[in-house]
Write a protein that holds these residues in place. Structure first.
Motif, PDB file in Angstrom:
ATOM      1  N   LEU A 376       0.881  -1.219   0.020  1.00  0.00           N
ATOM      2  CA  LEU A 376      -0.115   0.028   0.053  1.00  0.00           C
ATOM      3  C   LEU A 376       0.911   1.249   0.146  1.00  0.00           C
ATOM      4  CD1 LEU A 376      -2.735  -1.032   2.621  1.00  0.00           C
ATOM      5  CD2 LEU A 376      -2.958  -1.241  -0.053  1.00  0.00           C
ATOM      6  N   THR A 377       2.259   1.072   0.206  1.00  0.00           N
ATOM      7  CA  THR A 377       3.089   2.430  -0.017  1.00  0.00           C
ATOM      8  C   THR A 377       4.068   1.942  -1.014  1.00  0.00           C
ATOM      9  OG1 THR A 377       4.136   1.251   2.152  1.00  0.00           O
ATOM     10  CG2 THR A 377       2.803   3.059   2.505  1.00  0.00           C
ATOM     11  N   PRO A 378       3.622   1.700  -2.351  1.00  0.00           N
ATOM     12  CA  PRO A 378       4.538   1.101  -3.316  1.00  0.00           C
ATOM     13  C   PRO A 378       6.039   1.886  -3.440  1.00  0.00           C
ATOM     14  CG  PRO A 378       2.683   2.332  -4.350  1.00  0.00           C
ATOM     15  CD  PRO A 378       2.234   2.349  -2.744  1.00  0.00           C
ATOM     16  N   SER A 379       6.008   3.202  -2.965  1.00  0.00           N
ATOM     17  CA  SER A 379       7.245   3.846  -3.309  1.00  0.00           C
ATOM     18  C   SER A 379       8.449   3.282  -2.302  1.00  0.00           C
ATOM     19  CB  SER A 379       7.143   5.491  -2.912  1.00  0.00           C
ATOM     20  OG  SER A 379       6.650   5.518  -1.679  1.00  0.00           O
ATOM     21  N   ILE A 380       7.782   2.394  -1.250  1.00  0.00           N
ATOM     22  CA  ILE A 380       9.040   1.785  -0.645  1.00  0.00           C
ATOM     23  C   ILE A 380       9.309   0.540  -1.289  1.00  0.00           C
ATOM     24  CG2 ILE A 380       9.344   0.510   1.609  1.00  0.00           C
ATOM     25  CD1 ILE A 380       7.468   2.127   3.003  1.00  0.00           C
ATOM     26  N   LYS A 381       8.454  -0.166  -1.849  1.00  0.00           N
ATOM     27  CA  LYS A 381       8.402  -1.596  -2.476  1.00  0.00           C
ATOM     28  C   LYS A 381       9.489  -1.046  -3.847  1.00  0.00           C
ATOM     29  CE  LYS A 381       5.119  -2.879  -5.153  1.00  0.00           C
ATOM     30  NZ  LYS A 381       3.524  -3.381  -5.374  1.00  0.00           N
ATOM     31  N   LYS A 382       9.177  -0.034  -4.440  1.00  0.00           N
ATOM     32  CA  LYS A 382       9.995   0.331  -5.689  1.00  0.00           C
ATOM     33  C   LYS A 382      11.301   0.768  -5.256  1.00  0.00           C
ATOM     34  CE  LYS A 382       9.532   3.152  -9.622  1.00  0.00           C
ATOM     35  NZ  LYS A 382       8.951   4.432 -10.270  1.00  0.00           N
ATOM     36  N   ASP A 600      13.066  10.389 -19.306  1.00  0.00           N
ATOM     37  CA  ASP A 600      11.525  10.052 -18.471  1.00  0.00           C
ATOM     38  C   ASP A 600      10.795  11.296 -18.570  1.00  0.00           C
ATOM     39  OD1 ASP A 600      12.295   7.394 -18.591  1.00  0.00           O
ATOM     40  OD2 ASP A 600      11.767   7.258 -16.716  1.00  0.00           O
ATOM     41  N   VAL A 603       9.576  12.902 -21.785  1.00  0.00           N
ATOM     42  CA  VAL A 603       8.505  12.280 -22.370  1.00  0.00           C
ATOM     43  C   VAL A 603       7.231  12.504 -21.700  1.00  0.00           C
ATOM     44  CG1 VAL A 603       7.499   9.831 -22.935  1.00  0.00           C
ATOM     45  CG2 VAL A 603      10.154  10.062 -23.169  1.00  0.00           C
ATOM     46  N   LEU A 604       7.269  12.434 -20.439  1.00  0.00           N
ATOM     47  CA  LEU A 604       5.849  12.998 -19.728  1.00  0.00           C
ATOM     48  C   LEU A 604       5.638  14.083 -20.160  1.00  0.00           C
ATOM     49  CD1 LEU A 604       4.347  11.639 -17.357  1.00  0.00           C
ATOM     50  CD2 LEU A 604       5.698  12.890 -16.007  1.00  0.00           C
ATOM     51  N   GLN A 606       5.941  15.805 -22.732  1.00  0.00           N
ATOM     52  CA  GLN A 606       5.408  15.928 -23.955  1.00  0.00           C
ATOM     53  C   GLN A 606       4.180  15.393 -24.175  1.00  0.00           C
ATOM     54  OE1 GLN A 606       8.252  14.076 -26.448  1.00  0.00           O
ATOM     55  NE2 GLN A 606       9.474  15.674 -26.811  1.00  0.00           N
ATOM     56  N   ALA A 607       3.937  14.267 -23.360  1.00  0.00           N
ATOM     57  CA  ALA A 607       2.475  13.624 -23.267  1.00  0.00           C
ATOM     58  C   ALA A 607       1.421  14.466 -22.679  1.00  0.00           C
ATOM     59  CB  ALA A 607       2.760  12.211 -22.345  1.00  0.00           C
ATOM     60  N   LEU A 608       1.966  15.375 -21.803  1.00  0.00           N
ATOM     61  CA  LEU A 608       0.970  16.069 -20.905  1.00  0.00           C
ATOM     62  C   LEU A 608       0.553  17.235 -21.865  1.00  0.00           C
ATOM     63  CD1 LEU A 608       2.031  16.151 -17.243  1.00  0.00           C
ATOM     64  CD2 LEU A 608       0.202  14.707 -18.405  1.00  0.00           C
TER      65      LEU A 608
ATOM     66  N   GLU B 118      -1.023   6.703  -1.566  1.00  0.00           N
ATOM     67  CA  GLU B 118       0.078   6.132  -2.010  1.00  0.00           C
ATOM     68  C   GLU B 118      -0.147   4.977  -2.873  1.00  0.00           C
ATOM     69  OE1 GLU B 118       3.594   6.454   0.500  1.00  0.00           O
ATOM     70  OE2 GLU B 118       4.643   5.116  -0.827  1.00  0.00           O
ATOM     71  N   GLU B 119      -1.053   4.124  -2.181  1.00  0.00           N
ATOM     72  CA  GLU B 119      -1.142   2.644  -2.975  1.00  0.00           C
ATOM     73  C   GLU B 119      -1.742   2.768  -4.192  1.00  0.00           C
ATOM     74  OE1 GLU B 119      -2.823   4.107   0.159  1.00  0.00           O
ATOM     75  OE2 GLU B 119      -4.650   2.902   0.509  1.00  0.00           O
ATOM     76  N   ILE B 124       4.278   7.230  -8.761  1.00  0.00           N
ATOM     77  CA  ILE B 124       5.447   6.372  -8.330  1.00  0.00           C
ATOM     78  C   ILE B 124       5.387   5.425  -9.700  1.00  0.00           C
ATOM     79  CG2 ILE B 124       5.881   4.267  -7.345  1.00  0.00           C
ATOM     80  CD1 ILE B 124       4.321   5.514  -4.872  1.00  0.00           C
ATOM     81  N   ARG B 137      -4.275  16.927 -21.058  1.00  0.00           N
ATOM     82  CA  ARG B 137      -3.853  16.049 -22.174  1.00  0.00           C
ATOM     83  C   ARG B 137      -5.167  16.139 -23.393  1.00  0.00           C
ATOM     84  NH1 ARG B 137      -0.963  10.383 -21.503  1.00  0.00           N
ATOM     85  NH2 ARG B 137       0.215  10.815 -19.717  1.00  0.00           N
ATOM     86  N   LEU B 147       3.422   6.472 -21.278  1.00  0.00           N
ATOM     87  CA  LEU B 147       4.639   7.039 -21.271  1.00  0.00           C
ATOM     88  C   LEU B 147       5.411   6.644 -22.329  1.00  0.00           C
ATOM     89  CD1 LEU B 147       5.570   9.305 -19.671  1.00  0.00           C
ATOM     90  CD2 LEU B 147       6.975   7.769 -18.160  1.00  0.00           C
TER      91      LEU B 147
END
Ligand code: SF4
Ligand code: SF4
Ligand code: SF4
Lengths: 608, 341
Positions: A376-382, A600, A603-604, A606-608, B118-119, B124, B137, B147
């Protein structure tokens, strides 16, 4: 002197003492018999070892001198010490005096207790004046404690305490009797001194004074009788009052030193601990539930267990943060006691875990278990995955897709059997991977892996320890920023597992940590604890915001923790940037690959 | 008449209320912290329910802003706020003083910052965006891709992100995101007819005369699938597609799905500006952090202090249409107040 009287007036004391001895002895025997076979063997072996002497010393130090209470609060410590140790000395020197008087070791038990009633000042024995004055001084010492105790009931502030424990009737009788014993003894000895001239430096002048206007012939026997009754009442009410903690604590100290341990089931060792609580109330003030006006603290749980009126409302309304256990001067295992009690009061689930069967196992050096909170806190996992990749670790991400629970939330909720099924399943998979190390991102999981899994030859590490190790091996980049941060010790990692220094040492390579008042053992709970299933969201918010406000006083740039639940809870407060320790480390890697990141971003954009 | 008014906030509500009051002959100063006026409208492409271009409303507002009697002060914030006998004196960050017989607070809302959930992986994972990002967009006209530049095969819209969620501290419904989600789903379907679209909702709050019709069209004509269930988490696959986990509460089963793009329908929150101005003017907030109105039925534009009024979404979440109506009634309340005092 009326020779009949002594025989009558000692009886309240004798009966009280006999009743007390029988009950306490009975309890000690029952408690011992109730222990498991292994524990009994431990005691048997321990009895003849050094541990007995150690225990006796500890019992003396804690039960009489109350060293730990002294450390928390000197005034409170002095009160307990003067009462317990003072009384102990009165008894010891009373016996010496009786020996000196009789010239032998054989005398009736009551003689030292009522000595000045029996012994005329005309009779002589060795050190008679010395004894008389010493006993007076000791009595004064005890009385100073008694007056503090009176005072405490009316003015708790002096004792640095905001809350006093509530009393029930058994306690009230015992307390009243205890408060009366020593003033009555002073009066009785003074009256006798007035008549028999056998007093010391305090009782003699008092006796002389009283003899001027008090009919001593009458008051002396009546006061001695009252003193005997006060003692008798105290002893009779003791086993059913909080004062049972005095013998129980001594017994507890011995058992603990003989390595008797709490199991996941309530047994008589739990009872010994329950009875050892002195209701000093130190655990009350440390508890953050107070902020939310919740009154379910450990001392109440122990009291409810004793009185057999514990409700789930009380039992399950606790963060299991361990702050109370940290400060309990008796060393009661408050967290494990609460968990075992939860196991006891929970109807075991009848859930099927058939879905756990099968599932792949990968061979690797390191097994990584993120845990549900980390998902539930994916930045830790990442961040962890980035770090693994960077340092070239051969790892298996065990709960990447199919996420089995580590079992700890169930354990905390008292679902022991259900937890055991999960534990068994995970254990087999971890062992089958052939790994030498298990790295866990969540301190809540970490503790169950350490305590309840059987993983021989596998080193279990929380990621803060693991990252520290990688750092020492030189496998991690270092990059000190100008950021000032506060490190928040998660309950389960800090107090729960004793890991305080490694995260700090690791972080010192990246940020400067601000020392704060409530850190390490004294650290605050974030309020998010999974183990409290009764608390309301708004009550949690009070606890969280209170902790955040304390941190904000130091004006940090960020708050760093090493628990996904703490991170999530604090982030919810929305007051300061909250990071996990792994993110801080991973940020330095990202920095190295900055060129990539820039691409990265383009690209982001540009996409926005 | 010679009475002056200060409006704090030059978004939809601020401009609309100020325009009307200027027409009525008052001198109105509009304070705006941004360099330009119109608030968040400039980020919007099409507006529900009739899919009109947001620019039409922008044009209307910029004409309104030119009403004689209005003075616009861009790049300006309020540094201090003082009470005087005839009303208020406000000082700006540039040291300019404004005296006002009445003040309108029209500081608007802030979009919920999705990082706090965050989940769901916003900022991220590469391919998690918010409804506000998507709107930009769509407006930019660039093709909608992941992306990595691929056309998404599957897109999931997630309702109630940052709303109706005690875990992020917002228990209220933001009112506009359901219909925004359906509107955007239809727009994406028109752009990418081959892409499968799923909307994950708790329940659909399609109030408003035409909204239910939009929802029906979305299902029938645009093939959008609605799944009742709240998302528990998003994780990223190796190819940067996303695995979403939810509970389908209609079938009562846990559900997992791979998608290429996740759009979070972020709700509304009281903005930092609203909090700061509310504190500076010493007016009360409600439990959600919006400005408190004394009577929900009969005094929707009043605050806890006389002479200070609210217009628009700084008092609660509102659509563009509701904001304009609320601003008009604010103008009326101010007018009545100035006549009576
Ligand atoms: S549990 Fe420990 S700290 Fe709490 S009242 Fe009992 S003895 Fe004191
Ligand atoms: S574990 Fe924490 S929350 Fe529970 S009673 Fe002890 S101090 Fe209070
Ligand atoms: S409008 Fe819809 S998406 Fe928005 S908060 Fe309300 S129910 Fe959720």
């Amino acid at each position: 002197m009326n020779k009949l009287l002594p025989e009558i007036f000692i009886w309240p004391f004798i009966i009280g003492l006999a009743y007390f001895s029988i009950i306490v002895l009975y309890r000690f025997v029952r408690w011992t018999l109730g222990l498991s076979k292994i524990d009994k063997i431990r005691i048997w072996k321990g009895l003849r070892s050094r541990k007995t002497l150690d225990s006796a010393i500890e019992a003396f130090r804690e039960g009489l001198l109350h060293r730990k209470i002294f450390r928390t609060n000197p005034v409170l410590g002095y009160m307990h010490m003067s009462l317990a140790f003072g009384w102990f000395l009165l008894i010891v020197f009373g016996h010496f005096e009786a020996v000196a008087y009789k010239g032998s070791l054989s005398f009736p038990v009551y003689l030292p207790i009522f000595f000045r009633f029996f012994v005329d000042g005309i009779e002589t024995y060795p050190f008679m004046h010395f004894f008389a004055s010493l006993m007076d001084l000791l009595l004064l010492f005890v009385l100073s404690g008694v007056s503090l105790a009176y005072y405490k009931r009316f003015n708790k502030k002096l004792f640095g305490m905001k809350k006093a424990t509530r009393l029930k009737s058994g306690d009230r009788i015992a307390l009243t009797a205890l408060w009366l014993i020593f003033p009555l003894r002073l009066l009785a000895e003074s009256f006798s001194a007035g008549q028999l001239k056998n007093g010391g430096i305090i009782t003699q002048p008092l006796g002389n004074l009283f003899s001027l206007f008090v009919p001593l012939e009458l008051t002396t026997p009546v006061t001695w009788l009252a003193y005997s009754f006060a003692l008798g009442f105290f002893f009779v009410s003791l086993p059913n009052s909080r004062y049972m903690h005095i013998p129980a604590e001594v017994f507890f100290i011995f058992l603990r030193n003989y390595s008797v341990r709490l199991k996941k089931r309530v047994n008589t060792y739990s009872l010994v601990q329950v009875f050892s609580c002195s209701r000093c109330g130190i655990c009350l003030d440390t508890c953050q539930l107070n902020l939310a006006n919740i009154h379910t603290q450990s001392v109440y749980v122990l009291k409810n267990i004793r009185n057999k009126n514990l409700t789930d409302e009380v039992l399950f309304n606790c963060l299991l943060c361990g702050k109370c256990q940290q400060v309990c001067p008796v060393g009661i295992e408050l967290i494990d006691l609460r968990i075992t009690q939860r196991i006891e009061s929970t109807l075991q689930y009848n859930s099927s875990y058939s879905y756990l069967a099968g599932g792949e196992v990968k061979q690797a050096d390191v097994v990584y278990f993120a845990g549900c909170m980390t998902h539930l806190t994916p930045s830790i996992k990442k961040s962890m995955l980035q770090i693994f990749a960077y340092s070239g670790v051969d790892y298996w991400f065990m709960d990447e897709h199919k996420a089995p629970c580590c079992g700890r939330p169930l354990m905390q909720a008292g679902q022991y059997d259900a937890a055991a099924v999960l534990i068994e399943n995970n254990q087999q998979k971890i062992l089958a991977s052939g790994a030498k190390k298990l790295v866990v991102s969540c301190p809540i999981c970490y503790k169950v892996f350490i305590e309840d899994y059987n993983l021989p030859d596998i080193k279990v590490q929380h990621h803060s320890e693991y990252l520290f190790e990688l750092m020492q091996m030189g496998s991690l980049p270092k990059r000190l920023t100008s950021e000032k941060s506060i490190y928040h010790d998660p309950c389960e990692l800090g107090r729960g597992s004793g890991i305080y220094d490694k995260p700090r040492k690791l972080l010192s390579n990246y940020t400067s940590l601000i020392p704060i008042m409530n850190e390490k053992e004294k650290s605050l709970c974030c309020g998010g604890s999974l183990s409290n299933i009764k608390i309301q969201m708004s009550e949690r918010d009070i606890i969280t915001n209170n902790a955040l406000d304390e941190y904000l006083q130091y004006s940090p740039d960020s708050l760093i923790t090493s628990c996904p639940l703490c991170k999530k809870t604090f982030a919810r407060g929305n007051k300061i940037m909250v990071k996990d320790i792994s993110e801080v480390v991973a940020a330095s890697i990202v920095q190295k690959n900055k060129s990539n990141a820039c691409a990265d971003k383009k690209v982001l954009e540009q996409a926005l | 008449m010679g009475k002056s008014i200060v409006t704090i906030g030059g978004g939809i509500a601020g401009i609309e209320a100020s325009g009307i009051l200027a027409e009525l002959g008052y001198a109105v100063s509009v304070i705006e912290k941004e360099p330009d006026f119109g608030g968040k409208l400039k980020n919007w492409d099409h507006l529900f329910p009739n899919m009109r271009k947001a620019e039409e409303i922008e044009d209307y507002l910029s004409r309104k802003g030119k009403t004689p009697g209005i003075t616009l002060f861009p790049n300006t914030t309020i540094a201090s706020f003082e009470n005087i006998k005839s009303g208020f004196v406000l000082k700006s960050n540039h040291g300019v003083s404004y005296s006002a017989h009445a003040v309108i607070v029209a500081t608007g809302f802030e979009v919920f910052s999705a990082e706090r959930k965050e989940e769901y992986g916003y900022k991220i994972y590469d391919n998690v965006i918010t409804s506000a990002d998507l709107e930009k967009r769509l407006k930019s006209g660039t093709p909608l891709t992941t992306l990595a530049g691929k056309t998404p095969q599957r897109i999931a819209f997630i309702h109630c992100v940052g709303s109706r969620d005690a875990k992020v501290g917002n228990t209220y419904c933001s009112k506009v995101c359901c219909v925004t989600g359906v509107k955007q789903a239809i727009e994406v379907n028109k752009l990418l007819p081959a892409t499968q679209i799923f909307n994950f909702y708790m329940d659909l709050r399609m109030h408003g005369l035409e909204h239910e019709e939009i929802y029906k069209t979305a299902q029938e004509k645009h093939n959008i699938q609605f799944i009742r269930g709240r998302l528990s988490e998003v994780s990223e696959n190796i190819d940067h597609s996303l695995l979403i986990k939810a509970e389908d509460t209609l079938s009562g089963r846990p559900l997992k799905m791979n998608v290429d793009l996740v759009v979070l329908l972020v709700g509304m929150e009281p903005g930092v500006g609203t909090t700061a101005i509310g504190k500076a003017c010493n007016i009360e907030f409600n439990q959600y952090g919006y400005l408190k109105i004394p009577d929900v039925h009969l005094a929707g534009n009043l605050t806890s202090r006389k002479g200070i009024f609210v217009a628009g979404s700084c008092s609660c979440p509102m659509s563009v249409k509701d904001t304009i109506e609320h601003a008009r009634s604010a103008a009326f309340e101010v007018h009545r107040y100035l006549i009576e005092n």
